[in-house]
Design a protein around this motif. Structure first.
Motif, PDB file in Angstrom:
ATOM      1  N   ALA A  32       0.813  -1.219   0.000  1.00 30.72           N
ATOM      2  CA  ALA A  32       0.000   0.000   0.000  1.00 30.72           C
ATOM      3  C   ALA A  32       0.846   1.268   0.000  1.00 30.72           C
ATOM      4  N   LEU A  33       2.164   1.139   0.083  1.00 30.55           N
ATOM      5  CA  LEU A  33       3.042   2.291   0.167  1.00 30.55           C
ATOM      6  C   LEU A  33       3.669   2.622  -1.177  1.00 30.55           C
ATOM      7  N   ASP A  34       4.042   3.874  -1.328  1.00 27.70           N
ATOM      8  CA  ASP A  34       4.776   4.243  -2.535  1.00 27.70           C
ATOM      9  C   ASP A  34       6.239   3.818  -2.364  1.00 27.70           C
ATOM     10  N   PRO A  35       7.035   3.783  -3.449  1.00 31.73           N
ATOM     11  CA  PRO A  35       8.416   3.285  -3.366  1.00 31.73           C
ATOM     12  C   PRO A  35       9.268   4.003  -2.319  1.00 31.73           C
ATOM     13  N   GLY A  36       9.089   5.307  -2.163  1.00 27.49           N
ATOM     14  CA  GLY A  36       9.871   6.033  -1.181  1.00 27.49           C
ATOM     15  C   GLY A  36       9.576   5.592   0.238  1.00 27.49           C
ATOM     16  N   GLN A  37       8.299   5.317   0.514  1.00 29.16           N
ATOM     17  CA  GLN A  37       7.922   4.872   1.854  1.00 29.16           C
ATOM     18  C   GLN A  37       8.367   3.434   2.103  1.00 29.16           C
ATOM     19  N   ARG A  38       8.354   2.616   1.064  1.00 29.71           N
ATOM     20  CA  ARG A  38       8.767   1.223   1.227  1.00 29.71           C
ATOM     21  C   ARG A  38      10.211   1.124   1.710  1.00 29.71           C
ATOM     22  N   ALA A  39      11.026   2.093   1.306  1.00 30.66           N
ATOM     23  CA  ALA A  39      12.429   2.072   1.702  1.00 30.66           C
ATOM     24  C   ALA A  39      12.594   2.285   3.204  1.00 30.66           C
ATOM     25  N   ARG A  40      11.530   2.746   3.874  1.00 29.80           N
ATOM     26  CA  ARG A  40      11.604   3.008   5.318  1.00 29.80           C
ATOM     27  C   ARG A  40      11.040   1.864   6.148  1.00 29.80           C
ATOM     28  N   ILE A  41      10.850   0.718   5.518  1.00 29.93           N
ATOM     29  CA  ILE A  41      10.302  -0.440   6.228  1.00 29.93           C
ATOM     30  C   ILE A  41      11.236  -1.627   6.095  1.00 29.93           C
ATOM     31  N   THR A  42      11.475  -2.285   7.224  1.00 29.15           N
ATOM     32  CA  THR A  42      12.217  -3.538   7.254  1.00 29.15           C
ATOM     33  C   THR A  42      11.341  -4.577   7.937  1.00 29.15           C
ATOM     34  N   VAL A  43      11.433  -5.810   7.476  1.00 28.88           N
ATOM     35  CA  VAL A  43      10.596  -6.882   8.024  1.00 28.88           C
ATOM     36  C   VAL A  43      11.484  -7.947   8.645  1.00 28.88           C
ATOM     37  N   ARG A  44      11.125  -8.354   9.863  1.00 27.22           N
ATOM     38  CA  ARG A  44      11.789  -9.474  10.520  1.00 27.22           C
ATOM     39  C   ARG A  44      10.754 -10.584  10.686  1.00 27.22           C
ATOM     40  N   PRO A  45      10.843 -11.653   9.867  1.00 30.06           N
ATOM     41  CA  PRO A  45       9.811 -12.706   9.907  1.00 30.06           C
ATOM     42  C   PRO A  45       9.867 -13.511  11.211  1.00 30.06           C
ATOM     43  N   VAL A  46       8.763 -13.509  11.943  1.00 24.48           N
ATOM     44  CA  VAL A  46       8.597 -14.321  13.150  1.00 24.48           C
ATOM     45  C   VAL A  46       7.153 -14.783  13.177  1.00 24.48           C
ATOM     46  N   ARG A  47       6.941 -16.071  13.381  1.00 24.69           N
ATOM     47  CA  ARG A  47       5.585 -16.601  13.304  1.00 24.69           C
ATOM     48  C   ARG A  47       4.961 -16.843  14.681  1.00 24.69           C
ATOM     49  N   ASP A  48       5.747 -17.190  15.680  1.00 25.04           N
ATOM     50  CA  ASP A  48       5.191 -17.530  16.984  1.00 25.04           C
ATOM     51  C   ASP A  48       4.817 -16.268  17.761  1.00 25.04           C
ATOM     52  N   VAL A  49       3.659 -16.298  18.392  1.00 19.86           N
ATOM     53  CA  VAL A  49       3.186 -15.156  19.167  1.00 19.86           C
ATOM     54  C   VAL A  49       2.786 -15.622  20.560  1.00 19.86           C
ATOM     55  N   VAL A  50       2.751 -14.669  21.506  1.00 18.02           N
ATOM     56  CA  VAL A  50       2.231 -14.927  22.847  1.00 18.02           C
ATOM     57  C   VAL A  50       0.786 -14.469  22.862  1.00 18.02           C
ATOM     58  N   GLY A  51      -0.126 -15.394  23.099  1.00 16.15           N
ATOM     59  CA  GLY A  51      -1.541 -15.066  23.090  1.00 16.15           C
ATOM     60  C   GLY A  51      -1.970 -14.292  24.320  1.00 16.15           C
ATOM     61  N   MET A  52      -3.130 -13.639  24.223  1.00  7.88           N
ATOM     62  CA  MET A  52      -3.641 -12.845  25.337  1.00  7.88           C
ATOM     63  C   MET A  52      -3.904 -13.698  26.581  1.00  7.88           C
ATOM     64  N   ALA A  53      -4.217 -14.967  26.389  1.00  6.07           N
ATOM     65  CA  ALA A  53      -4.518 -15.832  27.528  1.00  6.07           C
ATOM     66  C   ALA A  53      -3.288 -16.582  28.024  1.00  6.07           C
ATOM     67  N   ASP A  54      -2.154 -16.428  27.366  1.00  2.00           N
ATOM     68  CA  ASP A  54      -0.941 -17.135  27.778  1.00  2.00           C
ATOM     69  C   ASP A  54      -0.327 -16.499  29.012  1.00  2.00           C
ATOM     70  N   HIS A  55       0.412 -17.298  29.759  1.00  2.00           N
ATOM     71  CA  HIS A  55       1.122 -16.763  30.928  1.00  2.00           C
ATOM     72  C   HIS A  55       2.254 -15.856  30.456  1.00  2.00           C
ATOM     73  N   PRO A  56       2.528 -14.762  31.169  1.00  2.00           N
ATOM     74  CA  PRO A  56       3.598 -13.854  30.753  1.00  2.00           C
ATOM     75  C   PRO A  56       4.947 -14.526  30.533  1.00  2.00           C
ATOM     76  N   SER A  57       5.191 -15.644  31.242  1.00  2.00           N
ATOM     77  CA  SER A  57       6.473 -16.332  31.085  1.00  2.00           C
ATOM     78  C   SER A  57       6.664 -16.877  29.676  1.00  2.00           C
ATOM     79  N   ALA A  58       5.568 -16.949  28.899  1.00  2.00           N
ATOM     80  CA  ALA A  58       5.691 -17.407  27.514  1.00  2.00           C
ATOM     81  C   ALA A  58       6.563 -16.462  26.699  1.00  2.00           C
ATOM     82  N   ALA A  59       6.760 -15.244  27.181  1.00  2.00           N
ATOM     83  CA  ALA A  59       7.609 -14.281  26.474  1.00  2.00           C
ATOM     84  C   ALA A  59       9.071 -14.702  26.478  1.00  2.00           C
ATOM     85  N   ARG A  60       9.430 -15.677  27.325  1.00  2.00           N
ATOM     86  CA  ARG A  60      10.807 -16.162  27.333  1.00  2.00           C
ATOM     87  C   ARG A  60      11.127 -16.956  26.076  1.00  2.00           C
TER      88      ARG A  60
END
Length: 306
Positions: A32-60
């Protein structure tokens, strides 16, 4: 998150984003961005997430929030914005960035657009059952944050309770009130005593209101609901619907788990604002100056700190 990041990118020409998450979601934003704006974005692929119902220790474990904190720690990013589970974000930030000196429990500080001016409310979800000493330390953090982030001169600090008379409130409030009465506060701040819930929305008595994370979170959402019923916050509002995590060695902003696009954009703008003002460093400097003054005032104290 995608819409919010897009809005933030378009509103701030100097903003660079590191998106941490599934690449297919990032592709939606980049397309959705123009070429100039795209240059200001970097992506780090990560698939695993901590769910809202998960214990905070899952962040480890390896997850989006841990990867984002690592990026800040390594200098790849300057600040972190998360709309994920609050407990996981706080845990990941503490483990990855470390605490500020003399801070045992970080606090989430939200700024509300009160009638008389902005009011910093903390804690709004970081420490649900703090001890009196923790609340007193949060008052110090809140005063320093109000002075640095919002340029409030000599902030007035109040302790949230069910009445303004001395002795009102539960056991924790009754124990915290005398602590705050003698606690040195930074930035020329002064303790004004007990305040009530309506003082948060009015802002006439206090610029900083301290409470536990459970009560603060409930009050924050109740006020936001009242704003929604009334058609929005006060006209001079504009405070971000996000909270700064105080007491960690880095710039961290937490949005609501139910945040909409404009809320996420507001949280990103807050993080950029805090980093550009060097808020974390300046708050730490105020706390160090306050601690040095306190040590000088008590120069005859025989306690040895190690």
């Amino acid at each position: 998150m995608v819409d919010g990041a897009l809005r933030a990118m378009r509103a701030d020409p100097d903003l660079h984003l590191l998106l941490v998450g599934p690449t297919e979601v990032a592709d939606e934003l980049i397309a959705a961005l123009d070429p100039g704006q795209r240059a200001r974005i970097t992506v780090r692929p990560v698939r695993d997430v901590v769910g809202m119902a998960d214990h905070p220790s899952a962040a480890r474990a390896e997850s989006t929030v841990r990867a984002a904190v690592t990026a800040v720690r390594d200098g790849t990013a300057d600040a972190l914005v998360s709309a994920g589970a609050t407990g996981a974000t706080v845990t990941a930030a503490v483990l990855g960035l470390g605490r500020s000196p003399e801070i045992r429990q970080p606090a989430l500080a939200a700024t509300l657009p009160a009638v008389a001016g902005p009011v910093v409310l903390l804690d709004v979800g970081g420490s649900l059952e703090p001890r009196p000493a923790t609340l007193a330390r949060h008052a110090v953090l809140g005063a320093a944050y109000a002075a640095v982030a919002h340029s409030i001169a000599a902030p007035r600090v109040g302790l949230l309770s069910v009445g303004t008379e001395a002795g009102k409130g539960d056991r924790v409030r009754r124990a915290t009130d005398p602590l705050l009465a003698v606690e040195p506060l930074p930035g020329g701040a002064r303790y004004v005593g007990l305040v009530e819930g309506y003082d948060v929305a009015l802002g006439a008595r206090a610029d900083v209101v301290v409470t536990d994370g459970f009560t603060g979170n409930v009050l924050l959402k109740a006020i936001e609901g009242a704003y929604a019923m009334a058609g929005g916050p006060p006209a001079q509002g504009g405070a971000p619907r996000a909270a700064a995590l105080l007491g960690v060695a880095g710039t961290v902003v937490v949005c609501h788990g139910s945040a909409r696009a404009d809320d996420v954009a507001s949280g990103i703008a807050l993080a950029a604002h805090l980093w550009r003002r060097r808020a974390t460093d300046l708050v730490s400097a105020l706390l160090d100056r306050d601690a040095a003054t306190d040590r000088t005032d008590r120069s005859t104290d025989t306690e040895v700190r190690t």
